[in-house]
Design a protein around this motif. Structure first.
Motif, PDB file in Angstrom:
ATOM      1  N   ARG A 253      87.927  91.287  67.960  1.00 30.51           N
ATOM      2  CA  ARG A 253      86.513  91.052  67.685  1.00 30.51           C
ATOM      3  C   ARG A 253      86.358  90.116  66.480  1.00 30.51           C
ATOM      4  O   ARG A 253      87.195  90.139  65.574  1.00 30.51           O
ATOM      5  N   ALA A 254      85.297  89.341  66.441  1.00 31.13           N
ATOM      6  CA  ALA A 254      85.031  88.488  65.274  1.00 31.13           C
ATOM      7  C   ALA A 254      85.026  89.352  64.021  1.00 31.13           C
ATOM      8  O   ALA A 254      84.447  90.436  64.006  1.00 31.13           O
ATOM      9  N   GLY A 255      85.683  88.867  62.969  1.00 30.72           N
ATOM     10  CA  GLY A 255      85.795  89.634  61.734  1.00 30.72           C
ATOM     11  C   GLY A 255      86.924  90.649  61.767  1.00 30.72           C
ATOM     12  O   GLY A 255      87.139  91.349  60.785  1.00 30.72           O
ATOM     13  N   ARG A 278      86.263  82.594  63.487  1.00 29.19           N
ATOM     14  CA  ARG A 278      85.846  83.971  63.787  1.00 29.19           C
ATOM     15  C   ARG A 278      86.216  84.934  62.658  1.00 29.19           C
ATOM     16  O   ARG A 278      86.121  86.143  62.816  1.00 29.19           O
ATOM     17  N   ASN A 279      86.654  84.395  61.517  1.00 28.22           N
ATOM     18  CA  ASN A 279      86.999  85.242  60.369  1.00 28.22           C
ATOM     19  C   ASN A 279      88.026  86.310  60.733  1.00 28.22           C
ATOM     20  O   ASN A 279      87.908  87.479  60.330  1.00 28.22           O
TER      21      ASN A 279
ATOM     22  N   ASP B  93      74.863  93.576  64.742  1.00 32.12           N
ATOM     23  CA  ASP B  93      76.060  94.314  64.331  1.00 32.12           C
ATOM     24  C   ASP B  93      77.042  93.423  63.562  1.00 32.12           C
ATOM     25  O   ASP B  93      77.648  93.857  62.583  1.00 32.12           O
ATOM     26  N   PHE B  94      77.199  92.177  63.981  1.00 31.78           N
ATOM     27  CA  PHE B  94      78.114  91.299  63.237  1.00 31.78           C
ATOM     28  C   PHE B  94      77.602  91.059  61.807  1.00 31.78           C
ATOM     29  O   PHE B  94      78.362  91.079  60.852  1.00 31.78           O
ATOM     30  N   GLU B  97      78.306  93.907  59.699  1.00 32.92           N
ATOM     31  CA  GLU B  97      79.730  93.985  59.354  1.00 32.92           C
ATOM     32  C   GLU B  97      80.148  92.813  58.457  1.00 32.92           C
ATOM     33  O   GLU B  97      81.344  92.576  58.269  1.00 32.92           O
ATOM     34  N   VAL B  99      80.032  89.648  59.025  1.00 35.30           N
ATOM     35  CA  VAL B  99      80.607  88.487  59.740  1.00 35.30           C
ATOM     36  C   VAL B  99      79.422  87.663  60.218  1.00 35.30           C
ATOM     37  O   VAL B  99      79.211  87.427  61.405  1.00 35.30           O
TER      38      VAL B  99
END
Lengths: 339, 339
Positions: A253-255, A278-279, B93-94, B97, B99
């Motif tokens: 997942r991103a992050g 996407r970190n 949600d990103f 978090e 991101v």
């Protein structure tokens, strides 16, 4: 004593060699009670160039202290002990930072498939076990030497916690114990990518909530489908091949974090915009197993977890060549050895 | 309105284009008071294929709200605001978090070198500033849009703290503000790798304790010499070229973190045993600048830090082509634009 030596790819022999002796005042000699064959032993089993000089094998063992150098503290003859797969003084700055595989006086074992072993830095490497040589817990305790601590390292480095979704790539012993570790750390969603039903069944027993048998693009699509298209926060990569790394990039997942504990069988990989944009974080390495033994031992002793279930075959030292063959052919998940 | 367009490598023009208008009820229109040229703008300045359609440039700005869509909350016309270089809803949600560069309704700006800009997701992207258009703090406040938050991201992702030794690779604006950020997070040893004395002098002012002008193997040897042969716990890579990544691998301590905020200008890199065996972590990416603004703003307003010192030239919109040239020739560190 008898010991296992590898003379090249596929060429594993049992031979009589001289007993090890104390060389440094910080050494111990241990009589090996249990050892085993590691998935990482299969890499030289595939690749080792043929040689007339054999190489001793094995890095996971528990056994009884037979002799001790004059400077070894905290241990006595007759103690049943488990060792970490890398030895370390457990006091230097790297050890205190939990990078014990980089200890200033450390190194890796490669002599454990034998009757006896010399243990450098014995005080920092051996942990006394409060059970007897006949304990039914020995298989689970032996996993503390490597595969359990290594699976746990994958999960710790990825900061697995109750809010993290997890994918584990690989259904070998380390992958399955990464599942167990993720479960212990509170993960509620654990997707196991693996193809061998007997193994993934054990993975479910250890805490996997989903199993994806597909690999490559198909496997990536399946994990994404299971996660609303997003992938998981943590990906624990317990294989080491490029295909597994690419799969990890596809399901994270991103992050998120890709945490590798399979020894990479490649030198270069994709780390460009696809990772950066996407970190993503890439982490992992040889586990500081010695540090984890203290954390993991109580639940093993209490029987709360049974990591020893990864052993599905037991052989004598003479049968170790068969053990390698069985693991290589996926007929055995992990082979326990009683010398 | 007037705006900057790039038509290919080295071809930057000032042109009259239509004013932006509200397109979504979540949009705002902002009159730009300050914008600037970013080190990352130099990548297309070197590489962009020639085209008859120009591309608008710029992603850092502060300005005054001119118009607001019906769904934008928390802002009113006349507010002086700073934007993050990526827009985001700041609620998905990103975003929660941290991101934010992967926001479900987000994207990157590329229209800030202009008189006006349309801001999607205005409520999640614009932060009201408690100062006037004539405040001497504007240059420092503008760094919150990208370079300060990006340098801070490098340090945060590397978990810089009072026990961490730090190397910063790159003496551009982001590198220098990574130094400032590492200092704010408590690092006592900060080695800055950079070749331009005026810049590294500012780096010392921001908190660098050592400056290494050498690059490549020579630079690596110098940093190792400064750190007892071990390298530093954190390496903040603020360049983006392969040479900088290789340098990072060379100066990072076992168990340490390479945190990249320079956009990588490569797709593949070394991630084999050399990284794995030493338990290195590779992390970083586009910074969640919006999240950091709240953390960094108070010290800027109090004058405790002056990140705006990275601006060493101010130009009008008409002079922006000269500004690109000056940054490309290293005659200017970072060019501030007053449209």
């Amino acid at each position: 004593m008898r010991a296992i030596l590898m003379y090249g790819a596929g060429d594993v022999r049992v031979e009589e060699i001289p007993d090890p002796v104390l060389q440094q005042p910080t050494d111990a000699i241990v009589r090996i009670v249990r050892t085993c064959v590691c998935g990482s032993d299969l890499h030289p089993y595939h690749n080792m160039p043929a040689s007339e000089d054999g190489t001793q094998m094995g890095h996971e063992f528990l056994g009884v202290v037979e002799d001790l150098g004059s400077e070894v503290t905290g241990l006595k003859r007759g103690d049943l002990v488990v060792a970490s797969f890398a030895f370390q003084d457990n006091t230097c700055d790297f050890c205190r930072e939990d990078v014990q595989a980089s200890c200033r006086h450390g190194g890796f074992f490669s002599q454990a498939q034998a009757e006896l072993i010399r243990v450098p830095q014995a005080a920092g490497t051996l942990v006394k076990l409060p059970v007897g040589e006949d304990s039914p817990l020995l298989p689970s305790l032996l996993t503390l030497a490597d595969v359990y601590g290594t699976g746990y390292h994958a999960a710790k480095r990825a900061d697995v916690n109750p809010r993290t979704t997890v994918t584990v790539i690989g259904d070998g012993a380390v992958g399955l114990l990464a599942v167990l570790s993720a479960k212990q750390l509170g993960a509620e969603r654990i997707i196991l990518m693996g193809r061998y039903k007997a193994r993934t069944d054990l993975g479910r027993e250890f805490g996997a909530t989903d199993v994806v048998a597909e690999r490559g693009e198909e496997g990536i699509a399946k994990v994404r489908e299971l996660t609303g298209g997003d992938g998981t926060h943590a990906v624990l990569e317990a294989v080491g091949y490029m295909q597994a790394y690419e799969q990890a990039l596809g399901v994270v997942r991103a992050g998120g974090v890709i945490s590798r504990v399979g020894v990479p069988q490649y030198e270069e990989g994709a780390i460009g915009w696809g990772m950066f944009g996407r970190n993503l974080t890439l982490t992992g390495g040889p586990a500081p197993v010695r540090a984890y033994i203290d954390q993991l031992l109580p639940d093993v002793l209490d029987g709360k977890v049974e990591p020893g279930k990864v052993f599905d075959r037991t052989v004598s030292l003479d049968e170790v060549p068969d053990g390698y063959r069985a693991m290589d052919r996926r007929e055995a998940l992990k082979v326990l050895v009683r010398p």
